[in-house]
Design a protein around this motif. Structure first.
Motif, PDB file in Angstrom:
ATOM      1  N   SER A  93       0.873  -1.169   0.000  1.00  0.00           N
ATOM      2  CA  SER A  93       0.000   0.000   0.000  1.00  0.00           C
ATOM      3  C   SER A  93       0.908   1.216   0.000  1.00  0.00           C
ATOM      4  O   SER A  93       1.659   1.436   0.954  1.00  0.00           O
ATOM      5  N   GLY A  94       0.871   1.984  -1.089  1.00  0.00           N
ATOM      6  CA  GLY A  94       1.815   3.089  -1.242  1.00  0.00           C
ATOM      7  C   GLY A  94       1.767   4.075  -0.091  1.00  0.00           C
ATOM      8  O   GLY A  94       2.798   4.433   0.479  1.00  0.00           O
ATOM      9  N   ALA A  95       0.550   4.498   0.271  1.00  0.00           N
ATOM     10  CA  ALA A  95       0.424   5.510   1.317  1.00  0.00           C
ATOM     11  C   ALA A  95       0.968   4.975   2.634  1.00  0.00           C
ATOM     12  O   ALA A  95       1.708   5.675   3.341  1.00  0.00           O
ATOM     13  N   ALA A  96       0.655   3.713   2.971  1.00  0.00           N
ATOM     14  CA  ALA A  96       1.132   3.150   4.241  1.00  0.00           C
ATOM     15  C   ALA A  96       2.642   2.981   4.217  1.00  0.00           C
ATOM     16  O   ALA A  96       3.309   3.205   5.233  1.00  0.00           O
ATOM     17  N   GLN A  97       3.205   2.614   3.055  1.00  0.00           N
ATOM     18  CA  GLN A  97       4.660   2.448   2.971  1.00  0.00           C
ATOM     19  C   GLN A  97       5.372   3.780   3.197  1.00  0.00           C
ATOM     20  O   GLN A  97       6.353   3.858   3.930  1.00  0.00           O
ATOM     21  N   ILE A  98       4.872   4.847   2.531  1.00  0.00           N
ATOM     22  CA  ILE A  98       5.493   6.171   2.677  1.00  0.00           C
ATOM     23  C   ILE A  98       5.375   6.642   4.123  1.00  0.00           C
ATOM     24  O   ILE A  98       6.337   7.139   4.724  1.00  0.00           O
ATOM     25  N   LEU A  99       4.185   6.483   4.679  1.00  0.00           N
ATOM     26  CA  LEU A  99       3.940   6.918   6.052  1.00  0.00           C
ATOM     27  C   LEU A  99       4.856   6.166   7.013  1.00  0.00           C
ATOM     28  O   LEU A  99       5.513   6.771   7.872  1.00  0.00           O
ATOM     29  N   ALA A 100       4.936   4.834   6.869  1.00  0.00           N
ATOM     30  CA  ALA A 100       5.775   4.030   7.756  1.00  0.00           C
ATOM     31  C   ALA A 100       7.239   4.446   7.621  1.00  0.00           C
ATOM     32  O   ALA A 100       7.940   4.616   8.625  1.00  0.00           O
ATOM     33  N   ALA A 101       7.698   4.638   6.370  1.00  0.00           N
ATOM     34  CA  ALA A 101       9.098   5.000   6.152  1.00  0.00           C
ATOM     35  C   ALA A 101       9.418   6.352   6.782  1.00  0.00           C
ATOM     36  O   ALA A 101      10.453   6.523   7.434  1.00  0.00           O
ATOM     37  N   GLN A 102       8.498   7.328   6.596  1.00  0.00           N
ATOM     38  CA  GLN A 102       8.756   8.672   7.126  1.00  0.00           C
ATOM     39  C   GLN A 102       8.762   8.686   8.645  1.00  0.00           C
ATOM     40  O   GLN A 102       9.614   9.317   9.265  1.00  0.00           O
ATOM     41  N   LEU A 103       7.775   8.017   9.255  1.00  0.00           N
ATOM     42  CA  LEU A 103       7.707   8.004  10.719  1.00  0.00           C
ATOM     43  C   LEU A 103       8.907   7.250  11.291  1.00  0.00           C
ATOM     44  O   LEU A 103       9.473   7.646  12.306  1.00  0.00           O
ATOM     45  N   TYR A 104       9.304   6.173  10.620  1.00  0.00           N
ATOM     46  CA  TYR A 104      10.471   5.410  11.068  1.00  0.00           C
ATOM     47  C   TYR A 104      11.724   6.288  11.000  1.00  0.00           C
ATOM     48  O   TYR A 104      12.506   6.352  11.952  1.00  0.00           O
ATOM     49  N   ALA A 105      11.879   7.021   9.887  1.00  0.00           N
ATOM     50  CA  ALA A 105      13.052   7.875   9.733  1.00  0.00           C
ATOM     51  C   ALA A 105      13.051   9.002  10.763  1.00  0.00           C
ATOM     52  O   ALA A 105      14.105   9.460  11.198  1.00  0.00           O
ATOM     53  N   ALA A 106      11.829   9.463  11.165  1.00  0.00           N
ATOM     54  CA  ALA A 106      11.734  10.551  12.148  1.00  0.00           C
ATOM     55  C   ALA A 106      11.915  10.028  13.569  1.00  0.00           C
ATOM     56  O   ALA A 106      11.873  10.808  14.519  1.00  0.00           O
ATOM     57  N   GLY A 107      12.094   8.712  13.738  1.00  0.00           N
ATOM     58  CA  GLY A 107      12.319   8.148  15.062  1.00  0.00           C
ATOM     59  C   GLY A 107      11.068   8.005  15.907  1.00  0.00           C
ATOM     60  O   GLY A 107      11.152   7.917  17.126  1.00  0.00           O
ATOM     61  N   ALA A 108       9.892   7.971  15.266  1.00  0.00           N
ATOM     62  CA  ALA A 108       8.648   7.790  16.030  1.00  0.00           C
ATOM     63  C   ALA A 108       8.629   6.388  16.645  1.00  0.00           C
ATOM     64  O   ALA A 108       9.169   5.446  16.059  1.00  0.00           O
ATOM     65  N   PRO A 109       8.006   6.227  17.830  1.00  0.00           N
ATOM     66  CA  PRO A 109       7.938   4.902  18.449  1.00  0.00           C
ATOM     67  C   PRO A 109       7.086   3.939  17.614  1.00  0.00           C
ATOM     68  O   PRO A 109       6.177   4.359  16.897  1.00  0.00           O
ATOM     69  N   LEU A 110       7.400   2.641  17.761  1.00  0.00           N
ATOM     70  CA  LEU A 110       6.698   1.602  17.002  1.00  0.00           C
ATOM     71  C   LEU A 110       5.183   1.718  17.138  1.00  0.00           C
ATOM     72  O   LEU A 110       4.449   1.630  16.148  1.00  0.00           O
ATOM     73  N   ALA A 111       4.693   1.947  18.371  1.00  0.00           N
ATOM     74  CA  ALA A 111       3.242   1.974  18.594  1.00  0.00           C
ATOM     75  C   ALA A 111       2.583   3.105  17.806  1.00  0.00           C
ATOM     76  O   ALA A 111       1.487   2.934  17.265  1.00  0.00           O
ATOM     77  N   ILE A 112       3.250   4.267  17.702  1.00  0.00           N
ATOM     78  CA  ILE A 112       2.673   5.401  16.972  1.00  0.00           C
ATOM     79  C   ILE A 112       2.667   5.116  15.465  1.00  0.00           C
ATOM     80  O   ILE A 112       1.703   5.431  14.767  1.00  0.00           O
ATOM     81  N   ILE A 113       3.753   4.493  14.973  1.00  0.00           N
ATOM     82  CA  ILE A 113       3.808   4.161  13.540  1.00  0.00           C
ATOM     83  C   ILE A 113       2.667   3.202  13.208  1.00  0.00           C
ATOM     84  O   ILE A 113       1.938   3.393  12.227  1.00  0.00           O
ATOM     85  N   VAL A 114       2.500   2.187  14.046  1.00  0.00           N
ATOM     86  CA  VAL A 114       1.463   1.179  13.797  1.00  0.00           C
ATOM     87  C   VAL A 114       0.073   1.813  13.875  1.00  0.00           C
ATOM     88  O   VAL A 114      -0.772   1.600  13.000  1.00  0.00           O
TER      89      VAL A 114
END
Lengths: 235, 107
Positions: free
Chosen positions: A54-75
């Protein structure tokens, strides 16, 4: 499962999806570039495109991961974004009811915005659920294969593209291409305005929580706007 | 949790939740009807969530809000082109073209 596969319907679905595949190819490339920019290795980048799909979920996950957001917030944030899939699932369910569980599980995996739009039209036009299912499988396989190829190309090219080209701007542009056509419907405009203002107003929230809070605020605002419009019309 | 392990946790959990959402009414709650209010609210997920995702990418630059950045007019032009054409390719061409032109002028 194979004996139910109607190859003519499968081919219709596959070939019918090819123009949309061309249109979505840049989005796939952008997702691959985004995975590379977030620091994913090849296996993780392809894990995102094959498993999340899912393009939107992939971009969102990648950006939040790169920004150091916690796993629970990314999910949580990706889950709210993925809620639209519930809507597709509910609309598709009556058409898939006559099929075997194996078909249902396979087609559910291939359920995306574009495959849904194409397959629901076919199901509405045919009395034979197997024809619709084979068509759906064709659209889903075409999209899935295109998605893997373009994500891989984006990941491999991601490190080669000069920063001066500002190619990261292609990410919001791909989303604008999805959102802007929705603005023909007034409650969608309300949902987008509230979400857009809220995400900036709440930028100080920790852990990038502003995204999911603004998204939920926009969803509620759109729903209330629709209800208000109905009441207004009924008077 | 660090690095690659965290990223794989994201991939597997988000992937599983996405698949559960896709499968929901097809298999998991096959005998239930979706509550009407939920059906209504879900229609606004794309407009709200995608806008919340896009606006900071356009307006915030290097972490700070900067409404004068050339990305803002380029994105507004892209919105108009996407509204009219509904095409990803034209939207990308208009938005990137406008950004490159504005950057060249501002240099």
């Amino acid at each position: 499962m194979r004996r139910h596969l109607d190859t003519a319907s499968f081919r219709d679905g596959f070939v019918g999806m090819l123009p949309a595949c061309v249109g979505l190819a840049p989005f796939g490339v952008v997702c691959g570039v985004g995975a590379a920019a977030a620091g994913a290795d090849l296996a993780a980048a392809m894990g995102m495109s094959t498993i999340i799909f899912s393009g939107a979920a992939q971009i969102l996950a990648a950006q939040l991961y790169a920004a150091g957001a916690p796993l629970a917030i990314i999910v949580l944030t990706c889950f709210v974004l993925g809620l639209r899939l519930l809507m597709y699932s509910a609309a598709m369910a009556p058409h898939l009811k006559p099929l075997s569980p194996a078909w249902q599980r396979t087609l559910a995996f291939l359920l995306t915005d574009q495959a849904f739009a194409a397959a629901i039209r076919r199901f509405n036009a045919t009395d034979d659920p197997r024809d619709g299912a084979s068509f759906f499988l064709g659209t889903g396989v075409a999209l899935w294969a295109m998605w893997q190829a373009t994500n891989l190309a984006g990941f491999l090219a991601g490190n080669l593209i000069p920063a001066a080209w500002s190619l990261d701007f292609a990410v919001p542009l791909c989303f604008i291409a999805l959102i802007a056509p929705l603005m023909r419907n007034a409650p969608n405009v309300v949902a987008a305005l509230v979400a857009g203002v809220a995400v900036l107003a709440l930028a100080a929230l920790p852990m990038r929580l502003n995204l999911v809070v603004a998204g939920i605020a926009g969803i509620l605002a759109g729903t209330l706007a629709e209800i208000a419009r109905e009441r207004w019309k009924a008077r | 949790m660090e690095g690659a392990l965290k990223l794989w946790a994201v991939i597997l959990i988000v992937g599983a939740l996405n698949y559960a959402s896709r499968l929901s009414f097809i298999a998991i709650f096959a005998r239930r009807e979706m509550p009407p209010l939920l059906a209504r609210a879900l229609r606004y997920v794309p407009a709200a969530m995608l806008t919340a995702l896009v606006v900071p990418m356009v307006v915030a630059h290097a972490g700070m809000p900067d409404p004068t950045h050339p990305r803002v007019p380029a994105a507004l032009l892209a919105v108009a082109v996407a509204f009219v054409t509904r095409s990803t390719l034209w939207t990308l061409a208009a938005g990137m073209g406008a950004l490159w032109a504005l950057q060249a002028l501002g240099r």
